[in-house]
Every structure is written in C-alpha cells, then in structure tokens.
Design a protein around this motif. Structure first.
Motif, PDB file in Angstrom:
ATOM      1  N   TRP B  60      40.525  33.367  43.739  1.00 40.04           N
ATOM      2  CA  TRP B  60      40.881  32.561  42.569  1.00 40.04           C
ATOM      3  C   TRP B  60      41.530  31.247  42.971  1.00 40.04           C
ATOM      4  CZ3 TRP B  60      38.834  33.565  38.125  1.00 40.04           C
ATOM      5  CH2 TRP B  60      38.705  34.865  37.627  1.00 40.04           C
ATOM      6  N   PHE B  62      43.331  27.718  40.675  1.00 34.78           N
ATOM      7  CA  PHE B  62      43.689  27.253  39.333  1.00 34.78           C
ATOM      8  C   PHE B  62      44.350  25.885  39.445  1.00 34.78           C
ATOM      9  CE2 PHE B  62      46.876  26.813  35.950  1.00 34.78           C
ATOM     10  CZ  PHE B  62      46.094  27.024  34.829  1.00 34.78           C
ATOM     11  N   ALA B  63      44.047  25.015  38.505  1.00 33.51           N
ATOM     12  CA  ALA B  63      44.723  23.711  38.456  1.00 33.51           C
ATOM     13  C   ALA B  63      44.887  23.300  37.001  1.00 33.51           C
ATOM     14  CB  ALA B  63      43.927  22.658  39.218  1.00 33.51           C
ATOM     15  N   ALA B  64      46.026  22.654  36.701  1.00 34.04           N
ATOM     16  CA  ALA B  64      46.318  22.299  35.309  1.00 34.04           C
ATOM     17  C   ALA B  64      46.939  20.915  35.233  1.00 34.04           C
ATOM     18  CB  ALA B  64      47.265  23.320  34.699  1.00 34.04           C
ATOM     19  N   VAL B  83      42.344  24.944  46.034  1.00 33.53           N
ATOM     20  CA  VAL B  83      43.318  26.047  46.079  1.00 33.53           C
ATOM     21  C   VAL B  83      42.605  27.352  46.462  1.00 33.53           C
ATOM     22  CG1 VAL B  83      44.840  27.495  44.657  1.00 33.53           C
ATOM     23  CG2 VAL B  83      44.933  25.004  44.439  1.00 33.53           C
ATOM     24  N   TRP B 350      48.919  26.087  28.773  1.00 36.90           N
ATOM     25  CA  TRP B 350      47.745  25.528  29.438  1.00 36.90           C
ATOM     26  C   TRP B 350      47.975  25.436  30.934  1.00 36.90           C
ATOM     27  CZ3 TRP B 350      49.409  21.253  31.943  1.00 36.90           C
ATOM     28  CH2 TRP B 350      50.515  20.595  31.423  1.00 36.90           C
ATOM     29  N   GLU B 351      49.255  25.347  31.352  1.00 34.27           N
ATOM     30  CA  GLU B 351      49.529  25.162  32.786  1.00 34.27           C
ATOM     31  C   GLU B 351      49.809  26.467  33.511  1.00 34.27           C
ATOM     32  OE1 GLU B 351      53.043  22.883  33.689  1.00 34.27           O
ATOM     33  OE2 GLU B 351      53.938  23.379  31.767  1.00 34.27           O
ATOM     34  N   VAL B 353      48.629  30.400  34.826  1.00 35.99           N
ATOM     35  CA  VAL B 353      47.446  31.179  35.194  1.00 35.99           C
ATOM     36  C   VAL B 353      47.377  32.422  34.299  1.00 35.99           C
ATOM     37  CG1 VAL B 353      46.303  32.434  37.055  1.00 35.99           C
ATOM     38  CG2 VAL B 353      47.746  30.459  37.584  1.00 35.99           C
ATOM     39  N   PRO B 354      46.230  32.663  33.639  1.00 37.57           N
ATOM     40  CA  PRO B 354      46.135  33.875  32.824  1.00 37.57           C
ATOM     41  C   PRO B 354      46.184  35.131  33.694  1.00 37.57           C
ATOM     42  CG  PRO B 354      44.127  32.533  32.639  1.00 37.57           C
ATOM     43  CD  PRO B 354      45.010  31.871  33.628  1.00 37.57           C
ATOM     44  N   GLY B 455      55.510  38.496  35.581  1.00 35.62           N
ATOM     45  CA  GLY B 455      54.707  37.637  36.437  1.00 35.62           C
ATOM     46  C   GLY B 455      55.514  36.621  37.219  1.00 35.62           C
ATOM     47  N   GLU B 456      54.882  36.088  38.242  1.00 37.34           N
ATOM     48  CA  GLU B 456      55.457  35.026  39.060  1.00 37.34           C
ATOM     49  C   GLU B 456      54.403  33.950  39.276  1.00 37.34           C
ATOM     50  OE1 GLU B 456      58.697  36.760  42.040  1.00 37.34           O
ATOM     51  OE2 GLU B 456      56.711  37.578  42.409  1.00 37.34           O
ATOM     52  N   PRO B 457      54.696  32.699  39.006  1.00 40.79           N
ATOM     53  CA  PRO B 457      55.851  32.172  38.279  1.00 40.79           C
ATOM     54  C   PRO B 457      55.937  32.832  36.894  1.00 40.79           C
ATOM     55  CG  PRO B 457      54.569  30.386  39.261  1.00 40.79           C
ATOM     56  CD  PRO B 457      53.767  31.619  39.424  1.00 40.79           C
TER      57      PRO B 457
END
Lengths: 444, 488
Positions: B60, B62-64, B83, B350-351, B353-354, B455-457
């Motif tokens: 995976w 991810f970028a936001a 990433v 939006w920022e 990660v699901p 979760g983390e973050p």
C-alpha cells in the motif's frame, strides 16, 4: 504545507486586511509528514500528507465568532473572514471576552531539524526495516509506527500580535511479540531529529522484553513497590496537566481544590524529590513558546520539592483574581536523579518493574484516582533482582499518591505519553511504593 | 469530481498500481459551547482535500493534500506510488483484496432538519436554557452544555469502476452539571444521558433537555448523600445508556478482524479472539445475539458505502451466544478467504488512511417483551447503573472496569437508594456468559460516541451501539473510594 514566517505573515495579513470587525486574530497552522505503520513484521499502511488550517477570530464589541478553513486561496480567505464576522454578529455578548493581544515577546526555541523535515518514505522504511530485522532475527513478530513530520504555527492580530513557531518531530515505537503470543515487549523514542532514532537498539529492547516476559507469573492484586520506566511515568503525569487549572481549582472541582474556594498552592503534595517544570526552550523537548491565542508560554515551575507552586490561569481569570496569567505548558519536565534503573532494582526487596501503562481513565476527579493496566513488559523483583515476568495487572491509583511516595529518580529522558497527545515530556524512571493493583489481566 | 478522480486513477495505473482509489471529501463542522450564563465558543470549520491510495506489487501507498486541483491529484498518485515502492521490499505477504464489485451510487443520511441550516440563535438559546434550568436546582453549582454537528460530503472512485457520492450528517448535543459542597469540599457531576446520533437537528429537538437538566442537577446534588457501595459480587442491571459502552469495549473491539490478526498490536492491542474461534467460541449466554449493522437508522456509523466503496450491510457477530463473524475490510476478508467485506473501512479525514473501523455493533432485544420495570422487579439483590462513566479495558480485551453516571441499589425487586463510588470489574467472557435477562424491544435505546480512537497515526470514528436493558449475575463490584488516601 510548510510556510516560512514571511509567507505565513502574508496570508495572515491578507486576512487582517479583509477584516471589518472591531478586532481580529488569525491563526495559520500547517504541516507535512509521513508514516509507515507495520504489523506481523511488515508494513501495513504508509502515507504522506500535507495541509494547513486558517482560523479567523472576529470580535464585534463583546461578541466573538471563529471560522476555520483549510483552503488558502484569496476567495477562501475572504469567505472565512466574512463567516467569522457573521458568527460574531450573531453571538451573545461574552462577559469574559478579553481583548486580543498586542505585540508579545517569546522565548527563542530551536525545534527544527532539516533532515527530519526532508525525511523520505525510504528513510522511514529503512528505520522500520532495522526494527523488524531485530525481531525477525530472534523469530519474533514486530508491530509499530515510524513517523516524521514538520509543522508550523503563526498568529497575527490587528493589535500588533505576531507569533511564528516551527518544529519537526520524528518517532518510532514498536511492540515485539512472541509467535505463540505468550510474550510482549515495547520500546519507543521520539525526537526533533530523526537521526536520534536508533531503530536497531529499540528493536533489541522490545525483543528482549518480549523474550523475558514469557512464562509470566500471576501475582495477587495488592499494593506493590513499583519501578516505573519513563514512558509509564509520562502516562500518569499526562493526567495531572488537565487538572492543574486555577479557575477549576477555585471552583472546587480539581484535586488541588480546598474548601471555601482555596487551593493547595504552597502545600506539600508530593515527595521532596519531585520537581515539575515546563520550558519551551528545553533542548531535549522543545515546544511552542506561545499558546493558541498567542500568549507567551514561559518557563514555569509547577511543583518544586514536592510543593505545589503554580496552576495555569487564563487571561480572564488572571484579570478577575489579580493572579498572573499562566498558559498551560506545551511540554512537561520532571527533574531526574542519578539512580540507574538497575540500582533501583538492587535496592528493592520486592516490587514490580513497569514498562508502560494502557487505557488509563479518571475514576474519581476528586482525588485524581485513575484506573488502567500494565502492558508489554511487567517484571517481578525479589531481593534486588528481576526474578520473573509477571502477568499484567489493573491498577486503581492516583498519580498524586504515586508522586507522594517516590523515593528514587533515574536520569530524565525524553518521552511522549501514550495518552498525552503531542506534549513532549522529559521524565525519569521513578521508584514509588504502595502502588495499588486491583486485579489480574489475562492480556499478554 | 469525476475528472479529477480520473487524473489520479489514470496516473496511478500508468505508474504500475494494480489498484487505486481516491477520496475527495469536504467536512463541515460546527461547535457551540456554553457554561452557566455564557456562550464560550462559536466555531464553524471546513476542511477539504483528497487522498489517493494505491496498491503496487502488493504494498500500500497513500498520499493526501488539501489542494484539490488536477495537477496536484496527479502528483498525489505519484507520491502514493513512491511510498508503496519504498515499502515494497519489506512486504513479505502481498496484499490481496476480495473480488471487485463495482457500483455507481449516491447516498445520504436521511435527515429532516439540516443542522447547518438551523440558525445559531435557537441553538445557543437551548444551551443557555439547559444551564439555567440545571442551575435553578439548589446545590447545583456549574453547568456546561455543548452541541456539535458534522456534515461530510464524500466522493469515492476506484480503478475497479466504483463511483460513490455520499452526504453524512451527525449531531452531538450534551451537558454536564456539577455540584460542589462548599463545606466538605467534595464535588459530584452528572452528565446528560442524551447520545450523539447519525441524524439532523431533529435528534436535538426530540430530547427533553430541560426536564433532563433538572433531573441531572438533582441527581448531582443527591450524589453527595448517596451511600458508599458495599464491595462484593452482585447482580448488575445495566440501562442502555450505560450498556452501549460495555458492548463497545468488550464485543465491538475484540471482534475487529485487524486486531484479531495483529495489525493493532502496537497501539489499540490485539484480541483474545482467534480467527479459528469463528463459529465455535461460546462468547455469551444463549440469550445474547449481537449484530454489526452499518444500515441502522439514526446510528453514527451508518452509511451507504464504506471508504473502499463496499455497500454497507447488517450481519450477525454473535448468534445465540456463539461468535459467528467479525468486522472486516476487503484486505482482511481476503486474508481469511471470505468472499466479501462487511464494509468496515473508514478514514476520519481526506488525509487519513482508511482502515478497519467499528460499525454499529448492537445487542438485539429479547424475544419476549420484558419491560424495564420487570427487569428490576425480577432482581432480588443488585445494582442498577444508568449512564456511562469511567471505562478501561486491557489490550486484549479480557479485563475491564466500568463506572457510570448514577448507581442505584435494588433490594427485593425495588430500587431502594442511590449508591456512590461504584465500579465493576470483570472478564469479557465471564461477564457475557453471566447475562441472564434481556429486556424487550420497549427497553431498546441507541448510545454511541463521536470519537472512538484507534490506529496509528490515531484516528477517530463515530459509532453507535443499540441495546436493551440487561442483567448480569455475580459481577465483582468495587468501592472506588475504599482505601482512598487524603485529598490531593
């Protein structure tokens, strides 16, 4: 999104120019960073993000309204200003409204490290690799988080307020477990500088704790002498912060309240070795030298030699009571000693060595009674030696009682409390007595 | 929106992503806070941005960004791929997803009154009226009241062809009354029993605020004179305003598949439940059945689709006391060889990660229509707890301790007096296996929280839990003030 002081100032000035309110303060906070989360010895999620938040406080007479947007184009800024003004017009008069601040002087703080701000996904992945390698080499399983970020906060007000602070943060925490799930150990570090994170060493500590925690013995609940690692101390101290407030104390609703609106200021409420301070410029744990409204956050001694010295006081409350305005701390420092944890163990006939706590909640705010559990490394000490791992225990105990019974302090170390949000702390390992454990947990 | 999505998804595909999705979300919030005779805060906020998630060779990325423009979302795909590639060498088990089920749809929380269209004045008037009413009770010293509202406009598109647009609305009103006894220096508080809801302003208007403010103030004052509880094993009768939180901690979290598989080991923890327990573990007594349900009307985790475009649904988690299923995302469901996800993917921004977050997890009412009064009448010696209070549970969800808002002694089938300093400790399986009486549909209420952390973050998730009144045998009661040292 990271803006330097000049760029931030330009955005904030655009806000203030657009303002038609009697007074206005604009706050801009932004950041950029990334993380790798890992479990079962491999990455599970990873990402990067960037953004900013602009908050406009508009004041009309004694009325105030706030609007926050994360869009920084001219039209969005204009709309945010108008929205905050509209809210202010609709607000009832606030008898406690204090005028926005004028120019202020702040402590110089160096909290920025370029290598942390520039850390790449590969650098974070390398740190995770070093940590998980340590686990894999011992046939153990690692989970954790590596993150790095850069952030800034700037404030400007029509009355001349101007504040700017930027900081970087890097952190690596990890839990290493045995494949059978019968052992678990934790280690973590946080710093302004990503190069301070010794991933391999953290992996070694967590792995060693995991191996040593296999075969944990159930101990009867009761009162024990405890040696708390710095992370465990920080977990408890985080709860003091929210209660060290002068107004709530005067109102009779904190553990520092005394009948008739009095407070425990000046009282000896902890052991003589306990001194708690905050200092945004502290080299080990630098933090913002101003609060959300732009008030300077200075060096404060909260507790000294066990005596309660200071409670935080808002501007309104300070004005009403004639007290000094003291914003809440942005970091928290407990003065350390010179006793190494090994020496504390040797000096202990029977006790428990605690790595960290988990799920701490307030049970009784009157006494700051907390409940929570030990986790990821609890060890039994007998006759000056660690003799075995112990099954995790639930405690019902107040950090004030813990501080009252402290008799040994290790060197202070930088930590971030699990429940303490972003507040960096520098605290020592401590030995305390009569720590109240109330039941055994089956969790490993 | 679709154009922007195409830019990101095409860029991701072109650079080697085997799967990609984009979420373009706008969050609007309003926070209003008052205390006593004063409005303390009026804050409206808006946050808009896009997050791109890619799968590259089983890893995976991810970028936001808050800049939602063509160039930027294309660059997001590139950054997310960078990433993923950085982490690919560490990946030993490639991520697999359940088979695609593309869908194009729109969905909206059914509301009758948009809280963002209700003017400020009636909201602020209500907050001040609550405070005024509470403080009219002799002995009530302070009152803090607040309400917050959320409106999420969510757009989701994936390389599998799913395109979903949703509008989710939630409301969270509450207050707390405090009574300080100036002579003893003791203070007691009682928080509102009203719960947040996945509803509009109609949920605020439906609550009897002034009546409850009065009751709450009287109960806060009365707590000073309440009788300290005698510790020991007693029957517990738990009102839904309390039981929702016990369900959340001891059934909701342990049955999250990411915890069970070890993904949360460093933070929220793992679970005593093992993958192989599905279909076999006697979790609770036979009268206990629990469902996961993201379609429950008015509940906080209710949506049309989750944050990976899976249609939300209802399914059994515990059936007649036996654990039968988990909460899943596509990746986790695939890891266990399941055909489809239960739609539990969620990101709080939006920022973010699901990842797997809790659906509404609710205890079904009993088949017989047993009233609250009948549950009390059927209890010889017990404690009745109303409202949630202090809560703590270990990192594998065995050992827990809960407090409450008010505690009442039950003797001979009647509520006899108010108790104080009550907490109960138990072990999840012991506790749920001791459930011996469940109220009927008429006792069912929905509780919940706006901000469940995991979760983390760290991320925050809104979630509801419906439940009837229920009774548990022989639970260990503590007196939390026993052995209390001197004050502060």
């Amino acid at each position: 999104l990271i803006l330097g002081p000049e760029e931030a100032r330009r955005t904030l000035d655009a806000c203030l120019r657009a303002s038609k309110a009697d007074a206005a303060v604009a706050r801009l906070a932004g950041g950029a960073g990334g993380h790798v989360r890992f479990a079962l010895g491999e990455p599970t999620t990873a990402g990067v993000s960037s953004g900013a938040r602009l908050t406009v406080l508009s004041i009309a007479g004694r009325r105030a309204g706030e609007y926050t947007t994360n869009q920084l184009d001219a039209a969005s800024i204009e709309a945010a200003v108008r929205s905050s003004e509209a809210l202010a017009r609709l607000a009832p008069e606030d008898p406690e409204l204090v005028p926005p601040l004028g120019p202020q002087a702040y402590l110089p703080v160096e909290a920025w490290a370029e290598p942390t701000a520039a850390a790449s996904p590969s650098l974070r992945a390398d740190l995770v690799a070093a940590f998980t390698r340590e686990a894999r080499s011992r046939r153990l399983t690692a989970a954790g988080l590596c993150e790095s970020s850069a952030a800034f906060t700037a404030l400007a007000g029509a009355a001349g307020l101007w504040a700017y602070h930027r900081e970087t943060r890097a952190g690596l925490t990890g839990t290493i477990r045995t494949p059978a799930g019968d052992g678990s150990g934790w280690a973590g570090a946080t710093s302004v500088r990503i190069e301070d994170l010794d991933a391999q060493q953290l992996g070694r500590v967590a792995a060693s704790k995991a191996e040593r925690s296999v075969g944990a013995k159930p101990l009867p609940p009761g009162r024990y002498t405890v040696i708390l690692d710095p992370a465990a101390v920080a977990d408890l101290l985080a709860f003091l912060l929210s209660f060290m407030d002068a107004r709530r104390t005067a109102e009779g609703r904190t553990p520092f309240s005394r009948p008739g609106g009095a407070s425990a200021l000046g009282e000896k409420i902890a052991a003589g070795v306990v001194t708690l301070r905050s200092d945004p410029a502290a080299a080990a744990a630098p933090s913002a030298p101003f609060d959300a409204e732009g008030s300077p956050v200075g060096r404060v001694t909260w507790m000294e030699g066990g005596l309660l010295r200071t409670l935080s006081t808002t501007r309104y409350w300070a004005g009403r009571t004639g007290a000094t305005h003291v914003p809440p701390p942005t970091n928290f420092l407990m003065t350390g000693g010179t006793t190494a944890t090994e020496s504390m163990i040797r000096a202990t006939t029977r006790g428990l060595l605690v790595t960290r706590f988990w799920y701490i909640r307030v049970v009784d705010p009157q006494t700051l009674l907390l409940t929570g559990l030990t986790r990821d490394g609890l060890f039994l000490i007998e006759k000056g030696e660690v003799v075995s791992a112990a099954r995790n225990l639930r405690f019902n105990e107040s950090p004030l009682q813990v501080l009252a019974r402290v008799d040994m302090l290790g060197p202070a170390m930088r930590v971030r409390a699990a429940g303490g949000g972003a507040v960096l702390m520098e605290v020592p390992a401590v030995r305390s007595h009569e720590f109240n454990f109330t039941s055994v947990s089956d969790a490993i | 929106m679709l154009d922007l999505a195409s830019v990101a998804l095409d860029a991701a595909r072109a650079r080697g992503a085997t799967y990609a999705d984009i979420r373009i979300n706008r969050y609007r919030t309003q926070t209003l806070r008052a205390r006593e005779h004063r409005v303390m805060q009026i804050l409206d906020a808006e946050s808009f941005g896009a997050g791109v998630r890619v799968l590259v060779e089983g890893a995976w990325g991810f970028a936001a960004s808050s800049r939602v423009e063509k160039e930027e979302v294309g660059s997001l795909a590139e950054r997310a791929i960078a990433v993923a590639r950085a982490n690919r060498p560490l990946k030993r088990t490639p991520v697999l997803l359940t088979p695609p089920a593309p869908v194009q749809d729109v969905w909206q929380t059914p509301i009758t009154k948009d809280p963002f269209r209700v003017p400020l004045e009636p909201k602020l008037d209500l907050l001040l009226a609550i405070c005024r009413e509470a403080l009219s009770v002799r002995g009530a010293t302070f009152c803090e009241a607040s309400m917050s509202f959320v409106r999420e406009e969510k757009f989701f598109a994936s390389t599998e062809g799913t395109v979903v647009e949703q509008v989710l609305v939630r409301s969270n009103p509450t207050f707390t009354v405090t009574s300080v006894n100036p002579e003893t220096g003791m203070f007691q508080a009682r928080r509102s029993l009203a719960r947040p809801a996945g509803m509009g302003y109609e949920s605020v208007e439906a609550h009897p605020w002034l009546e409850e403010a009065n009751t709450a103030a009287e109960e806060a004052v009365r707590k000073h004179e309440a009788v300290p509880v005698e510790p020991g094993r007693r029957a517990l009768v738990l009102h839904p305003s309390h039981l929702w939180l016990t369900i959340h901690e001891s059934i909701g979290h342990p049955t999250e598949l990411d915890r069970i598989l070890g993904y949360e080991a460093n933070f929220a923890g793992t679970s005593f439940v093992k993958p192989e327990d599905r279909g076999f573990l006697r979790y609770a007594s036979e009268i206990v059945s629990v469902v996961g349900d993201r379609t429950q009307a008015g509940a906080l985790a209710t949506a049309g689709y989750d944050d990976e475009g899976v249609r939300c649904r209802r399914w059994d988690i515990i059936r007649d006391g036996v654990l039968v299923d988990f909460q899943t995302t596509r990746e986790q469901a695939a890891a266990l060889g399941m055909e489809r996800s239960h739609g539990c993917s969620h990101a709080d921004s939006w920022e973010s990660v699901p990842f797997q977050r809790m659906p509404n997890v609710s205890l079904l009412p009993g088949r017989r229509e047993i009233t609250a009064e009948e549950v009390i009448e059927a209890t010889e010696d017990g404690i009745y707890i109303v409202g949630d209070g202090s809560f703590s549970i270990d990192h594998q969800r065995y050992n827990f301790q809960f407090g409450g808002q008010t505690f009442w002694e039950i003797r001979g089938g009647r509520i006899t007096r108010m108790l104080r300093d009550v907490a109960y400790q138990s072990n999840t399986l012991d506790f749920w296996r001791s459930c011996d009486l469940i109220g009927g549909e008429g006792t069912y209420e929905v509780g919940g929280t706006f901000t469940d952390g995991k979760g983390e973050p760290s991320q925050s998730n809104p979630v509801s839990h419906g439940c009837p009144m229920a009774r548990f045998r022989g639970v260990n009661i503590l007196n939390t003030a026993a052995g209390r040292g001197g004050r502060g």
